[in-house]
Design a protein around this motif. Structure first.
Motif, short mmCIF file in Angstrom:
data_model
loop_
_atom_site.label_atom_id
_atom_site.label_comp_id
_atom_site.label_asym_id
_atom_site.label_seq_id
_atom_site.Cartn_x
_atom_site.Cartn_y
_atom_site.Cartn_z
N SER A 215 -67.41 -4.84 5.19
CA SER A 215 -66.01 -4.67 5.61
C SER A 215 -65.39 -6.03 5.86
N ILE A 219 -61.33 -3.49 5.80
CA ILE A 219 -61.27 -2.88 4.47
C ILE A 219 -62.68 -2.81 3.89
N SER A 220 -63.09 -1.63 3.47
CA SER A 220 -64.42 -1.41 2.93
C SER A 220 -64.55 -2.00 1.54
N GLN A 223 -65.66 1.28 -0.63
CA GLN A 223 -64.81 2.47 -0.59
C GLN A 223 -63.31 2.17 -0.73
N HIS A 224 -62.93 0.91 -0.82
CA HIS A 224 -61.48 0.62 -0.83
C HIS A 224 -60.84 1.04 -2.17
N LYS A 225 -59.52 1.19 -2.13
CA LYS A 225 -58.75 1.58 -3.31
C LYS A 225 -57.66 0.54 -3.56
N HIS A 226 -57.13 0.54 -4.80
CA HIS A 226 -56.04 -0.36 -5.17
C HIS A 226 -54.83 0.47 -5.58
N PRO A 239 -56.32 -4.62 -2.02
CA PRO A 239 -57.03 -3.41 -1.60
C PRO A 239 -56.34 -2.75 -0.40
#
Length: 240
Positions: A215, A219-220, A223-226, A239
């Motif tokens: 992290s 923010i992981s 597992q984070h997204k864009h 992210p």
């Protein structure tokens, strides 16, 4: 009145024996003692001898009496080559007081090689205190028979060296603190528990392998997204 030879011999032997015993009684070599106070600045202690002396009262009767307090006794710590192992000497600590063959006053004040300031010999005034001897009433327990240890008396905190395995081990129920401008570790490091860094930066050379998530600012990594994803050669947003 005439005396037989054996009577004269017996009387002479008794007189000599009494004289020698009296002379020996005034020769102090070593005694167990109990620390009454410790002066860390002067590195001296006041000690109560733990063995009583037999004294003769005015009526000729003998009785046991405490010896006087031994004042300003230099405390002996293991020392040499610019290094010293010290102990937080406390009142009640048991010790051994070793008495010098000659007066130590001039040496104690000035060091070096000195003439004795007084002619006394093996006197109670010239004792050195060695902390460590233990009576059965105050002996420590759980002494390691396989490793050398620097330890607290209760054995909760210790640093040990095992001469067989060459392992070095440190253990405590409290904090271990190391302070230095630079700390260098050479070899593989295994940590069981949480690592917390306060201030400063971390720089690594080589690969980093993590079994789990990483992290950064909440923010992981795994597992984070864009957002702003489009086909082609566009760039996504940061992210989320």
């Amino acid at each position: 009145m005439a005396f037989e030879d054996y009577e004269r011999s017996s009387s002479l032997e008794s007189t000599v024996r009494t004289a020698l015993t009296g002379a020996q009684a005034g020769i102090w070599t070593a005694l167990p003692g109990i620390v009454q106070s410790f002066d860390a600045s002067a590195v001296t202690a006041v000690v109560q001898p733990a063995i009583k002396a037999m004294v003769t009262r005015p009526d000729g009767e003998k009785q046991a009496a405490k010896l006087p307090l031994l004042l300003d006794c230099p405390v002996v710590f293991p020392r040499g080559g610019g290094c010293t192992l010290t102990f937080p000497v406390k009142a009640g600590d048991e010790c051994l007081v070793v008495f010098s063959a000659r007066c130590i006053d001039a040496w104690w004040q000035s060091g070096g090689i000195q003439l004795p300031m007084e002619s006394r010999m093996h006197d109670l005034s010239d004792g050195f205190v060695m902390v460590g001897p233990m009576s059965q009433a105050k002996k420590i327990g759980n002494i390691s028979t396989t490793a050398v240890q620097l330890r607290s008396d209760d054995g909760v905190a210790f640093v040990e060296i095992d001469p067989g395995s060459k392992n070095i081990r440190a253990k405590t129920s409290s904090l271990v603190s190391i302070e230095a401008p630079d700390i260098h570790l050479t070899g593989n490091v295994t940590i069981t528990g949480t690592v917390t860094q306060s201030g400063g930066n971390t720089a690594m050379t080589g690969n980093v392998s993590v079994n789990g998530d990483v992290s950064a600012n909440g923010i992981s990594l795994s597992q984070h997204k864009h957002g702003g994803v489009t086909s082609g050669g566009g760039t996504t947003s940061t992210p989320v």
